[in-house]
Motif scaffolding. Structure first.
Motif, PDB file in Angstrom:
ATOM      1  N   ASN A 142       1.304  19.346  27.657  1.00  0.00           N
ATOM      2  CA  ASN A 142       2.021  20.214  26.723  1.00  0.00           C
ATOM      3  C   ASN A 142       3.512  20.302  27.055  1.00  0.00           C
ATOM      4  N   GLN A 143       4.211  21.119  26.314  1.00  0.00           N
ATOM      5  CA  GLN A 143       5.664  21.207  26.430  1.00  0.00           C
ATOM      6  C   GLN A 143       6.111  21.669  27.815  1.00  0.00           C
ATOM      7  N   GLN A 144       5.317  22.475  28.479  1.00  0.00           N
ATOM      8  CA  GLN A 144       5.669  22.981  29.806  1.00  0.00           C
ATOM      9  C   GLN A 144       5.292  22.004  30.928  1.00  0.00           C
ATOM     10  N   ASN A 156      11.087  21.196  28.649  1.00  0.00           N
ATOM     11  CA  ASN A 156      10.802  20.772  27.275  1.00  0.00           C
ATOM     12  C   ASN A 156      10.316  19.333  27.330  1.00  0.00           C
ATOM     13  N   ILE A 186       7.919  16.152  25.947  1.00  0.00           N
ATOM     14  CA  ILE A 186       7.345  15.612  24.716  1.00  0.00           C
ATOM     15  C   ILE A 186       6.475  14.412  25.073  1.00  0.00           C
TER      16      ILE A 186
END
Length: 232
Positions: free
Chosen positions: A132-134, A181, A183
């Motif tokens: 995920n993003q974290q 952040n 991706i």
């Protein structure tokens, strides 16, 4: 004195040419950061000081649809463990090793908050890898670990060591990036603009040729003067 200054300028431009050429050679290197050579002409001295500065601005992201390609958007570096010590990189092109470990394209370990990251115990890539993003890693929807993303406030503490890696000076204040952040399925490209670098190469070549002609003219003039003096 003028001749010595010209020679020093030519040497500085040769170094700058090497820096620009290295930028061009890394246009396709994931997460590569452009270098710039700054030249300082010392007043009343026949010396030139130069220093290299790295541009840490964001590179463009490319969608690869590969779950093991991870891009960082914004600050931070992935933490890498080699045989020697920990290093840091922006290159998120990862792979699964023979023992299921998450590795860089150079075969070094990707570090999580709990240490080395293993995606499987049999060496096979899991069917469902989600990050995920974290930076939290899930295997088949079960939490495994979180990518260790760090940053340093003083970027001058970072030193390039090849393979897209950086070391951090012991004086550098390393901190964990809490709001990373990330991706998944993307890679960050080099932030080098090849057109700008080519223009610089052409300009440096012209400067070098001009300075070389100037040296030849000075040498010719000095030789002529020496010959004329010898006649008397």
């Amino acid at each position: 004195m003028e001749l010595e200054n010209i020679k020093n300028t030519m040497l500085a431009n040769l170094t700058k040419n090497e820096v620009v050429a290295n930028n061009l050679a890394n246009v396709q290197t994931n997460g590569y950061r452009k270098d710039t050579l700054f030249i300082e002409y010392m007043q009343n001295e026949l010396t030139i000081k130069s220093s290299i500065s790295t541009d840490f601005s964001q590179g463009r992201l490319t969608d690869t649809h590969n779950p093991l390609d991870i891009a960082l958007q914004g600050p931070g570096f992935f933490t890498i463990e080699t045989q020697d010590e920990e290093y840091y990189t922006r290159d998120g092109h990862f792979a699964v090793g023979n023992s299921g470990e998450l590795l860089t394209s150079s075969g070094d370990y990707i570090m999580g908050l709990s240490g080395r990251i293993y995606l499987s115990t049999d060496g096979n890539k899991p069917a469902d890898i989600s990050i995920n993003q974290q930076g939290d890693i899930y295997l088949d929807k079960e939490y495994l670990d979180t990518l260790k993303i760090v940053d340093v406030a003083n970027k001058e503490a970072l030193k390039k060591i090849g393979a897209g890696y950086y070391s951090i000076d012991p004086a550098g204040d390393i901190t964990l990036v809490e709001n990373a952040n990330i991706i998944q399925g993307n890679l960050e490209e080099s932030n080098v603009n090849p057109i700008n670098e080519m223009i610089q190469l052409i300009d440096l070549q012209r400067q070098y040729e001009s300075l070389h002609r100037t040296i030849r003219s000075i040498d010719t003039a000095l030789g002529k003067a020496a010959n004329d003096i010898s006649r008397y």
